[in-house]
Design an enzyme around this catalytic site. Structure first.
Site, PDB file in Angstrom:
ATOM      1  CD  GLU A  73      -0.154  -3.359   3.180  1.00  0.00           C
ATOM      2  OE1 GLU A  73      -1.043  -4.070   2.673  1.00  0.00           O
ATOM      3  OE2 GLU A  73       0.806  -2.897   2.525  1.00  0.00           O
ATOM      4  CE  LYS A 124      -4.126  -2.041   2.037  1.00  0.00           C
ATOM      5  NZ  LYS A 124      -4.880  -1.909   0.771  1.00  0.00           N
ATOM      6  CG  ASP A 155      -6.642  -6.391 -10.827  1.00  0.00           C
ATOM      7  OD1 ASP A 155      -6.993  -6.197  -9.646  1.00  0.00           O
ATOM      8  OD2 ASP A 155      -5.589  -6.956 -11.139  1.00  0.00           O
ATOM      9  CB  ALA A 181      -3.183  -0.667  -6.668  1.00  0.00           C
ATOM     10  CB  ALA A 182      -8.944   0.856  -7.125  1.00  0.00           C
ATOM     11  N   GLY A 183      -7.720   1.923  -4.464  1.00  0.00           N
ATOM     12  CA  GLY A 183      -7.725   2.849  -3.335  1.00  0.00           C
ATOM     13  C   GLY A 183      -6.382   3.526  -3.139  1.00  0.00           C
ATOM     14  CG  ASP A 184      -2.961   1.282  -2.260  1.00  0.00           C
ATOM     15  OD1 ASP A 184      -3.397   1.645  -1.151  1.00  0.00           O
ATOM     16  OD2 ASP A 184      -2.578   0.123  -2.491  1.00  0.00           O
ATOM     17  NE  ARG A 198     -24.175   4.781  -3.366  1.00  0.00           N
ATOM     18  CZ  ARG A 198     -24.066   5.496  -2.245  1.00  0.00           C
ATOM     19  NH1 ARG A 198     -23.172   5.179  -1.331  1.00  0.00           N
ATOM     20  NH2 ARG A 198     -24.845   6.527  -2.045  1.00  0.00           N
ATOM     21  N   GLY A 199     -18.534   6.500  -5.488  1.00  0.00           N
ATOM     22  CA  GLY A 199     -17.733   7.705  -5.292  1.00  0.00           C
ATOM     23  C   GLY A 199     -17.167   7.815  -3.887  1.00  0.00           C
TER      24      GLY A 199
END
Length: 309
Positions: free
Chosen positions: A143, A43, A249, A252-255, A227-228
């Protein structure tokens, strides 16, 4: 565009072993995967790369093992415009590892071996006091050892550095740490862990945000997937919608969101505009496989946003 003032990211580095499956296996079940790859992740590293590629002046505090993977990671981070002077090579340890299954819907489940990440001690953090104190913002995740996260937050607060915590993976946190955070960015699961409120809609997101405000956090950004984001500043909330794309996939979208968000904040964008910029980066990332291989560059984010106007 470079941010005016340095961003410091403190966090983890992993080698990600990723297997794509039609579905997640049940306990005791063996499934044959469709695609396997090894890519760099963690992360902290993902967020550092997202910030570097989107234009931030970024330094990274982390640990790798004294192995070939660690050396390759350091080299790749430099290619991604990340200052690795504070990425320490730890003797006798392996670089962290993540084992990741990705299903047909792009969802993932992850198991982690901390390796060298566990050696990012409070003493190591203290050695970087000057670097943290001279930054405009500090971005952290969970982490790394919790006592080290707390030590970094204390330094940042003492020197007036904007402190941003992405509380992932989900974990209960002491009120002392939360009171040192200026911006927190949990997803729905993490928000529920921290507040006890199951975030299912805007009303429950606002309820969870209110609890986090009471713990001393001025700005709460609860990521809501497709939803944002529920954005709440000092108790005033609204949902900032994301962009509709076909997810391949979500690793890592949030990262990617967090790294791009900090870049935009340090460019002095308004918070809604910074969130929109981060949404665009994350939207691009979920259309690609892997963690760091999916993270877009600044030119891609700007082009994506230009098409939305």
């Amino acid at each position: 565009m470079k941010t005016t003032g340095q961003l410091v990211v403190l966090g983890s580095i992993n080698a990600d072993h990723i297997l794509n499956l039609d579905r997640f296996p049940a306990p005791g079940e063996t499934l044959t995967g469709r695609h396997y790859q090894v890519a760099f992740g963690g992360k902290g590293a993902n967020q550092a790369v997202a910030a570097g590629r989107s234009g931030a002046d970024i330094a990274f505090i982390a640990c790798v093992g004294d192995d070939e993977v660690g050396e390759r990671v350091r080299h790749q981070l430099q290619q991604d415009r990340v200052d690795v002077a504070s990425v320490s090579v730890t003797a006798g340890e392996a670089t962290g590892v993540a084992l990741i299954f990705v299903n047909d819907a792009g969802e993932n489940v992850i198991g982690i071996h901390a390796g060298a990440n566990g050696r990012l001690s409070p003493q190591r953090v203290e050695a970087e006091r000057e670097r943290i104190s001279m930054a405009r913002a500090l971005l952290m995740q969970l982490e790394s050892p919790p006592e080290s996260v707390l030590a970094a937050a204390r330094i940042a607060r003492r020197y007036g550095v904007l402190t941003v915590l992405n509380p992932a993976p989900a974990s209960a946190l002491p009120d002392e740490l939360l009171a040192l955070v200026d911006i927190i960015t949990p997803n729905e699961t993490e928000a529920e862990t921290l507040t006890g409120v199951a975030v299912k809609d805007d009303a429950s997101a606002a309820q969870a945000a209110a609890i986090l405000h009471k713990k001393g956090i001025p700005t709460v950004l609860i990521t809501l997937g497709r939803r944002g984001v529920w954005m709440s500043e000092n108790g005033k909330g609204q949902r900032i919608a994301g962009f509709a794309v076909k997810a391949v996939d979500t690793i890592a979208a949030g990262d990617t969101f967090n790294g791009a968000l900090l870049t935009a904040i340090l460019e002095n964008k308004s918070l809604p505009d910074a969130i929109r910029f981060a949404h665009a980066a994350a939207a691009i990332a979920v259309t690609r496989q892997g963690a760091q291989p999916s993270v877009p560059w600044r030119e891609e984010i700007d082009a994506f946003l230009a098409k939305q106007r």
